[in-house]
Design a protein around this motif. Structure first.
Motif, mmCIF file in Angstrom:
data_model
loop_
_atom_site.group_PDB
_atom_site.id
_atom_site.type_symbol
_atom_site.label_atom_id
_atom_site.label_comp_id
_atom_site.label_asym_id
_atom_site.label_seq_id
_atom_site.Cartn_x
_atom_site.Cartn_y
_atom_site.Cartn_z
ATOM 1 N N GLN A 146 -2.865 4.038 7.596
ATOM 2 C CA GLN A 146 -2.835 4.940 9.154
ATOM 3 C C GLN A 146 -1.777 4.399 9.992
ATOM 4 O OE1 GLN A 146 -5.611 7.140 9.636
ATOM 5 N NE2 GLN A 146 -6.021 7.044 8.161
ATOM 6 N N LYS A 150 1.807 14.163 8.386
ATOM 7 C CA LYS A 150 0.817 12.754 8.769
ATOM 8 C C LYS A 150 1.565 12.813 9.882
ATOM 9 C CE LYS A 150 0.462 8.795 6.831
ATOM 10 N NZ LYS A 150 -1.185 8.887 6.646
ATOM 11 N N TRP A 164 1.371 6.812 2.051
ATOM 12 C CA TRP A 164 0.510 8.093 3.032
ATOM 13 C C TRP A 164 -1.106 7.957 3.207
ATOM 14 C CZ3 TRP A 164 3.231 12.133 3.409
ATOM 15 C CH2 TRP A 164 4.593 11.995 2.838
ATOM 16 N N LYS A 165 -1.254 6.425 2.293
ATOM 17 C CA LYS A 165 -2.349 6.819 3.124
ATOM 18 C C LYS A 165 -2.772 5.623 4.124
ATOM 19 C CE LYS A 165 -3.671 6.676 -1.857
ATOM 20 N NZ LYS A 165 -4.120 5.891 -2.928
ATOM 21 N N THR A 169 0.970 -1.042 -0.146
ATOM 22 C CA THR A 169 -0.265 -0.032 0.020
ATOM 23 C C THR A 169 0.996 0.922 -0.019
ATOM 24 O OG1 THR A 169 -1.747 0.872 1.111
ATOM 25 C CG2 THR A 169 -0.495 0.196 2.512
ATOM 26 N N ASP A 170 0.661 3.061 -0.180
ATOM 27 C CA ASP A 170 1.066 3.980 -0.178
ATOM 28 C C ASP A 170 0.955 4.071 0.893
ATOM 29 O OD1 ASP A 170 1.371 6.164 -0.546
ATOM 30 O OD2 ASP A 170 0.422 6.534 -2.583
#
Length: 188
Positions: free
Chosen positions: A121, A143, A118-119, A115-116
């Protein structure tokens, strides 16, 4: 005769593209975060920085998974976040191999997510490791500010977070690790 050579060459070209593309595509992203393996010194510095810590750990841009694997061996509940599918497969293979050797337990078996970063959690994690590039660190600060748990520690490798004050600095040059604490004392 030409067809005999063209078909295998086309197949080889497609295979080469499939293998190489995940290593080239990061250069086309807004923030280029290439795969550069961590040195043994860098890995040692990360765990020197996290000495005495426990709980959950995430490595953002986990590459070949060596930080996550060493974290699992140290008893962390460790996860890696990586976009490159070949590196995820490589990481999972090494984790399975270490599990079969008995060097990591079922309880601490590392997990790798494609996964990215930035996405993904961050609030469930008390320890975050990032081998970033200078261009991404200001955005990463934002972030982290929004998503970190109150007791979280951040180990930034290769480049520091530009506006935060580290609680400690370990190593020098390319092997430097900057350790930050979320508890408000060290993060602006």
């Amino acid at each position: 005769m030409e067809t005999f050579l063209i078909v295998p060459l086309r197949g080889a070209a497609i295979l080469l593209t499939a293998v190489c593309a995940p290593f080239v595509f990061p250069a086309l992203r807004r923030v280029c975060l290439p795969y550069v393996p961590a040195t043994t010194t860098q890995v040692n510095n990360v765990f020197q920085a996290l000495k005495g810590r426990s709980g959950s750990l995430v490595d953002l841009g986990s590459g070949d998974g060596r930080i996550v694997l060493v974290a699992a061996k140290h008893g962390f509940i460790a996860k890696g976040v990586e976009l490159n599918p070949w590196l995820i497969l490589y990481s999972r293979f090494h984790a399975f191999r270490e599990y079969r050797r008995g060097t990591i337990s079922t309880h601490c078996y590392p997990k790798y997510h494609r996964t990215d970063l930035w996405k993904f959690q961050l609030h469930p994690f008390s320890n975050i490791v990032i081998f970033g590039v200078e261009e991404m660190m200001p955005e990463l600060e934002e972030k982290l500010k929004k998503e970190l748990a109150d007791d979280a520690f951040v180990a930034a490798c290769r480049f520091p977070l530009p506006n935060w004050t580290p609680s400690s600095i370990i190593g020098s040059g390319i092997d430097t690790v900057w350790l930050y604490q979320k508890n408000g004392k060290y993060i602006l």
